[in-house]
Design a protein around this motif. Structure first.
Motif, mmCIF file in Angstrom:
data_model
loop_
_atom_site.group_PDB
_atom_site.id
_atom_site.type_symbol
_atom_site.label_atom_id
_atom_site.label_comp_id
_atom_site.label_asym_id
_atom_site.label_seq_id
_atom_site.Cartn_x
_atom_site.Cartn_y
_atom_site.Cartn_z
ATOM 1 N N ILE A 281 -40.743 66.037 36.578
ATOM 2 C CA ILE A 281 -40.490 66.043 35.822
ATOM 3 C C ILE A 281 -39.174 65.756 35.114
ATOM 4 O O ILE A 281 -38.066 66.355 35.223
ATOM 5 C CB ILE A 281 -40.914 67.777 34.981
ATOM 6 N N PHE B 282 -36.628 65.301 31.207
ATOM 7 C CA PHE B 282 -36.611 66.327 29.604
ATOM 8 C C PHE B 282 -35.298 64.929 29.716
ATOM 9 O O PHE B 282 -34.213 65.716 29.875
ATOM 10 C CB PHE B 282 -36.461 67.582 29.661
ATOM 11 N N SER B 283 -35.365 64.793 27.831
ATOM 12 C CA SER B 283 -34.238 63.408 27.769
ATOM 13 C C SER B 283 -33.977 64.208 26.404
ATOM 14 O O SER B 283 -34.757 64.869 25.415
ATOM 15 C CB SER B 283 -34.734 62.714 27.479
ATOM 16 N N SER C 152 -32.633 71.651 23.234
ATOM 17 C CA SER C 152 -33.054 70.691 22.560
ATOM 18 C C SER C 152 -32.136 69.858 21.474
ATOM 19 O O SER C 152 -31.412 70.442 20.929
ATOM 20 C CB SER C 152 -34.783 71.111 21.457
ATOM 21 N N LEU D 170 -37.414 67.226 22.396
ATOM 22 C CA LEU D 170 -37.678 66.796 23.760
ATOM 23 C C LEU D 170 -38.635 65.690 24.143
ATOM 24 O O LEU D 170 -39.958 66.105 23.417
ATOM 25 C CB LEU D 170 -38.320 68.121 23.747
ATOM 26 N N HIS D 171 -37.586 64.616 24.877
ATOM 27 C CA HIS D 171 -38.779 64.348 25.030
ATOM 28 C C HIS D 171 -39.725 63.958 26.749
ATOM 29 O O HIS D 171 -38.437 64.898 27.800
ATOM 30 C CB HIS D 171 -38.046 62.198 25.904
ATOM 31 N N LEU D 172 -40.955 64.671 27.030
ATOM 32 C CA LEU D 172 -40.763 64.781 28.183
ATOM 33 C C LEU D 172 -41.396 63.741 29.028
ATOM 34 O O LEU D 172 -42.648 63.142 28.537
ATOM 35 C CB LEU D 172 -41.749 66.049 27.913
ATOM 36 N N SER D 173 -41.322 63.351 30.404
ATOM 37 C CA SER D 173 -42.048 62.475 31.526
ATOM 38 C C SER D 173 -42.251 62.938 32.139
ATOM 39 O O SER D 173 -41.607 64.005 32.953
ATOM 40 C CB SER D 173 -40.875 60.976 31.454
ATOM 41 N N ILE D 174 -43.616 62.284 32.776
ATOM 42 C CA ILE D 174 -43.898 63.108 33.871
ATOM 43 C C ILE D 174 -44.313 61.562 34.832
ATOM 44 O O ILE D 174 -44.421 60.667 34.163
ATOM 45 C CB ILE D 174 -45.521 63.729 34.477
ATOM 46 N N PRO E 280 -48.834 62.111 30.975
ATOM 47 C CA PRO E 280 -48.340 63.512 30.549
ATOM 48 C C PRO E 280 -49.776 64.464 30.578
ATOM 49 O O PRO E 280 -49.720 65.017 31.000
ATOM 50 C CB PRO E 280 -46.825 63.944 29.581
ATOM 51 N N LEU F 258 -50.306 67.104 33.357
ATOM 52 C CA LEU F 258 -49.223 68.866 32.644
ATOM 53 C C LEU F 258 -50.718 69.692 32.871
ATOM 54 O O LEU F 258 -50.186 70.767 33.101
ATOM 55 C CB LEU F 258 -49.232 68.713 31.083
#
Length: 85
Positions: A17, A19-20, A42, A53-57, A71, A75
């Protein structure tokens, strides 16, 4: 950015996961984190139009050999809810 490798496999896959765009990172490399741990704040770093927040999976054998997935499809299983495929 912070990338967390989950301890448990999901759908027989290793899950990462990401977070960017964080203003600050509050964890260190190799630290074991729990779901209650604040990992960052953030921010508006990098190519960004405002704080978010940039969320990637992603899934794969390692951080360097992974594939990004939607995601929304992963998720619910990651957070322990129902409704995942």
């Amino acid at each position: 950015a912070v990338v967390i490798k989950l301890d448990e496999m999901i759908r027989n896959e290793t899950v990462f996961i990401g977070f960017s765009h964080l203003l600050a990172i509050t964890v260190t490399l190799g630290e074991h984190v729990t779901s209650a741990r604040i990992i960052g704040l953030s921010g508006n770093t990098g190519y960004s139009s405002g704080p978010h927040l940039h969320l990637s999976i992603s899934i794969g054998d390692s951080f360097f050999e992974r594939e990004y997935v939607d995601p929304r499809e992963w998720l619910p299983e990651i957070v322990g809810g129902s409704g995942g495929p």
